[in-house]
Design an enzyme around this catalytic site. Structure first.
Site, PDB file in Angstrom:
ATOM      1  N   HIS A  45       0.743  -1.218   0.155  1.00 46.36           N
ATOM      2  CA  HIS A  45      -0.146   0.058  -0.165  1.00 46.36           C
ATOM      3  C   HIS A  45       0.892   1.399  -0.063  1.00 46.36           C
ATOM      4  O   HIS A  45       0.541   2.344  -0.671  1.00 46.36           O
ATOM      5  CB  HIS A  45      -1.075  -0.056   1.197  1.00 46.36           C
ATOM      6  CG  HIS A  45      -2.098  -1.105   1.340  1.00 46.36           C
ATOM      7  ND1 HIS A  45      -1.646  -2.320   1.595  1.00 46.36           N
ATOM      8  CD2 HIS A  45      -3.179  -0.814   0.858  1.00 46.36           C
ATOM      9  CE1 HIS A  45      -2.780  -2.938   1.545  1.00 46.36           C
ATOM     10  NE2 HIS A  45      -3.810  -2.027   1.136  1.00 46.36           N
ATOM     11  N   ASP A  73      -5.133  -6.251  -7.175  1.00 48.01           N
ATOM     12  CA  ASP A  73      -4.930  -5.311  -6.125  1.00 48.01           C
ATOM     13  C   ASP A  73      -5.350  -3.956  -6.443  1.00 48.01           C
ATOM     14  O   ASP A  73      -4.939  -3.661  -7.621  1.00 48.01           O
ATOM     15  CB  ASP A  73      -3.754  -5.676  -5.176  1.00 48.01           C
ATOM     16  CG  ASP A  73      -4.045  -5.446  -3.589  1.00 48.01           C
ATOM     17  OD1 ASP A  73      -4.815  -4.919  -3.267  1.00 48.01           O
ATOM     18  OD2 ASP A  73      -2.949  -5.965  -2.887  1.00 48.01           O
TER      19      ASP A  73
END
Length: 485
Positions: free
Chosen positions: A184, A256
Site C-alpha cells: 500500500h 490489487d
C-alpha cells in the site's frame, strides 16, 4: 479528444470502481448502465445487513450481472463486521486449528453471509505463505508459514466460499508472505530465485486453481528474477507466463487496488497502472477505495487511448472484458436462509480450536484487563478488538505501552491480578518491559492476538495465543480465562 464510445464501454467492462456512503450515487449506477464491471464495497458502505442488501439491490437495478466485490476475509480484515469485529476467526487461527473441513465450513458461512446481502465476489482468501514473521501486511491473514498447510486450507476455503455461488479470489499472486514492507505504501521486493518461489509461495495458488477458484489477485510486489524492475501486476512473465501457462489458471486475474503505491507509484498514475496491468494479462482492475466519476472516466480514457497508440492491443482488452463477463456469469448467488446473520457459534468454535493456552488461570479471577493500543494496517482498517465486549465483571482499560509505567497500572489494579491484551506484543520493547515488570509481584496473564512469537515473559501465569483479533477470537480468549459473561 473525445473517446470512442465503443472503446469506452469495453474499457469500463474491465473496471471495479467504488463510491462513498451507504447509498450508491447516481453516477455509480450510470456507469453500470454504460458497461462498468462492478463496484467494490468498503467499510464506509456498510451499516448493517439490511442496508447492504438494499444497496446491492440498487446496483442490480442498474444492471443484473454487476460484480459486487468486498474484502471479507474473516479475522482481522472484515468489512461486514467493521463496526464490531468479525464473527469468524481469520486464516491464522484456522491454520492453527489444523482442520480443513472446519476451514471449509467457516468459509461457507462467510459465503452465505455475503450471498444473503447480495455480494457475489469475495476478494478472499489470502493464500500467502507468511514466512516473514514481521510481515506488516499479511500476518494473521495467512494460514501459516508452511506451504503444504497453506495449500490444504486454501483448497478448503475456496470450496467453502464458492459453495454458495460467491466467487472466491485467491491473493496475492505470486506471494506476499515473504515481504517486510507494505505494498500500500511502497513497492516491496522479494529477491529470491524462481525455484524457491515455486516450492514456497506457489503451492497454495496451484491448490486454488485445482479447487476451481474463479479469480486470483495479483500482488504489487517485485520479484526481480520474474518481474524485473516492476510489480507482478505489470509483468507478463508473472501473469501470462507463470499463472496462465504454468499453473493453468483460466479464470479472471484481478489486480490489487491500483491506487496503492506499489502500482500507481510504479506506473506514475492510476490510469497508467491500469494500462500496464491489462497489457500484462490482468482482466479486472480494482481502482481502489477513493474513487469518483472523474477518476473512472480518466482510467477508461487512458485504456482506450492505449489501444490506439500501441501500448495495449484491442484483442487483449477484448479478452479481459470477456473473462470479466464470464466471472460475473459464474458468480450466481443461490438462495440462503440466513438474512445476513453471521454464524457466531461456528466462529467461536473455530476460534477455540485455533487458540493455544499455556499455563493456568487459577490466580487470574476478576483481573484488571490492560489492552495495549496497537496500530493497524491499511488492509485491516480501524476495527474494534479486545476482550471488553465479552467481559462479565472485569474492568478493561486501554493504554499506550510507551507512555505508561508499571507503577501506574499496579496502582489502578490494587489487589487484582492483571491480564494484558495486545497484538504483536513481542515487537514493542515498551510493551515487553511493562509485562515483565508487572509479572514480578502479582499474577499476570497475557493474551497475544497478533502473529505469534517465541517470546514468553518470566513469571506469567497464563499465556494465550489467539492467532487473530476478531470478535470470535476475543470471545474464545475471554472464555478460556474464565472472564466471559
Amino acid at each position: 479528444m473525445a473517446i470512442d464510445p465503443g472503446l469506452r464501454r469495453l474499457a469500463l467492462r474491465t473496471l471495479l470502481a467504488a463510491f462513498p456512503g451507504a447509498e450508491a450515487p447516481q453516477w455509480a449506477g450510470d456507469l453500470l448502465l454504460d458497461g462498468l464491471a462492478g463496484h467494490t464495497l468498503f467499510g464506509a458502505n456498510v451499516v448493517d445487513p439490511g442496508q447492504v442488501a438494499r444497496l446491492t439491490a440498487q446496483l442490480r437495478d442498474a444492471r443484473a450481472d454487476v460484480l459486487i466485490a468486498i474484502d471479507e476475509e474473516g479475522g482481522d480484515v472484515t468489512r461486514l463486521g467493521h463496526r464490531t469485529g468479525s464473527a469468524y476467526p481469520g486464516n491464522a487461527a484456522l491454520g492453527a486449528a489444523g482442520d480443513p473441513d472446519l476451514t471449509r465450513r467457516v468459509y461457507a458461512a462467510i459465503g452465505a453471509d455475503l450471498a444473503a446481502v447480495g455480494i457475489n465476489l469475495d476478494l478472499a482468501p489470502t493464500v500467502d505463505v507468511n514466512t516473514a514473521a514481521e510481515n506488516p501486511i499479511i500476518g494473521t491473514r495467512s494460514f501459516g508459514a508452511d506451504p503444504s498447510l497453506v495449500a490444504l486450507h486454501t483448497a478448503a476455503a475456496v470450496t467453502g466460499l464458492q459453495s454458495g455461488g460467491v466467487a472466491a479470489c485467491a491473493k496475492h499472486f505470486p506471494g506476499h508472505g515473504a515481504t517486510v514492507s507494505d505494498s500500500h505504501l511502497e513497492l516491496p521486493t522479494v529477491d529470491v530465485p524462481l525455484s524457491l518461489l515455486r516450492t514456497r509461495d506457489l503451492p497454495p495458488f496451484a491448490a486454488a486453481v485445482e479447487a476451481g477458484v474463479r479469480a486470483i489477485m495479483s500482488a504489487h510486489i517485485r520479484v526481480p528474477e520474474l518481474t524485473g524492475t516492476g510489480p507482478a501486476t505489470f509483468s507478463r512473465a508473472a501473469l501470462a507466463g507463470l499463472l496462465r501457462d504454468e499453473l493453468g489458471f483460466r479464470g479472471a486475474i484481478v489486480t490489487d487496488a491500483l491506487e496503492m503505491r506499489g502500482a500507481a507509484g510504479a506506473a506514475g498514475s492510476i490510469p497508467r497502472a491500469a494500462v500496464a496491468a491489462l497489457a500484462a494479462g490482468a482482466d479486472l482492475l480494482c481502482i481502489g477505495a477513493v474513487v469518483d466519476l472523474e477518476l473512472v472516466e480518466a482510467v477508461a480514457a487512458e485504456i482506450a487511448a492505449a489501444t490506439t497508440d500501441g501500448r495495449l492491443s484491442l484483442a487483449r482488452l477484448e479478452d479481459a472484458a470477456a473473462r470479466t463477463a464470464e466471472l460475473a456469469a459464474a458468480a450466481t448467488l443461490r438462495p440462503v436462509d440466513a438474512a445476513g446473520r453471521p454464524d457466531f457459534a461456528l466462529g467461536v468454535e473455530a476460534a477455540r480450536q485455533g487458540m493455544r493456552f499455556e499455563g493456568s488461570d487459577d490466580e487470574l479471577r476478576d483481573p484488571l484487563v490492560v489492552r495495549f493500543v496497537a496500530g493497524y494496517s491499511i488492509a485491516e482498517g480501524k476495527v474494534p478488538w479486545g476482550l471488553a465486549p465479552h467481559l462479565a465483571n472485569a474492568e478493561e482499560i486501554e493504554v499506550v505501552a510507551a507512555e505508561t509505567t508499571a507503577e501506574s497500572i499496579t496502582e489502578r489494579a490494587g489487589d487484582r491480578p492483571i491480564v494484558v491484551v495486545g497484538r504483536r506484543i513481542h515487537s514493542s520493547p515498551a510493551a515487553r518491559t511493562l509485562v515483565e515488570k508487572l509479572a514480578i509481584d502479582r499474577p499476570i496473564g497475557v493474551v497475544e492476538m497478533g502473529w505469534p512469537s517465541s517470546w514468553r515473559p518470566a513469571g506469567v501465569q497464563a499465556f494465550v495465543v489467539t492467532h487473530g483479533a476478531s470478535l470470535a477470537n476475543s470471545r474464545a480468549a475471554a472464555e478460556a480465562l474464565g472472564l466471559a459473561r
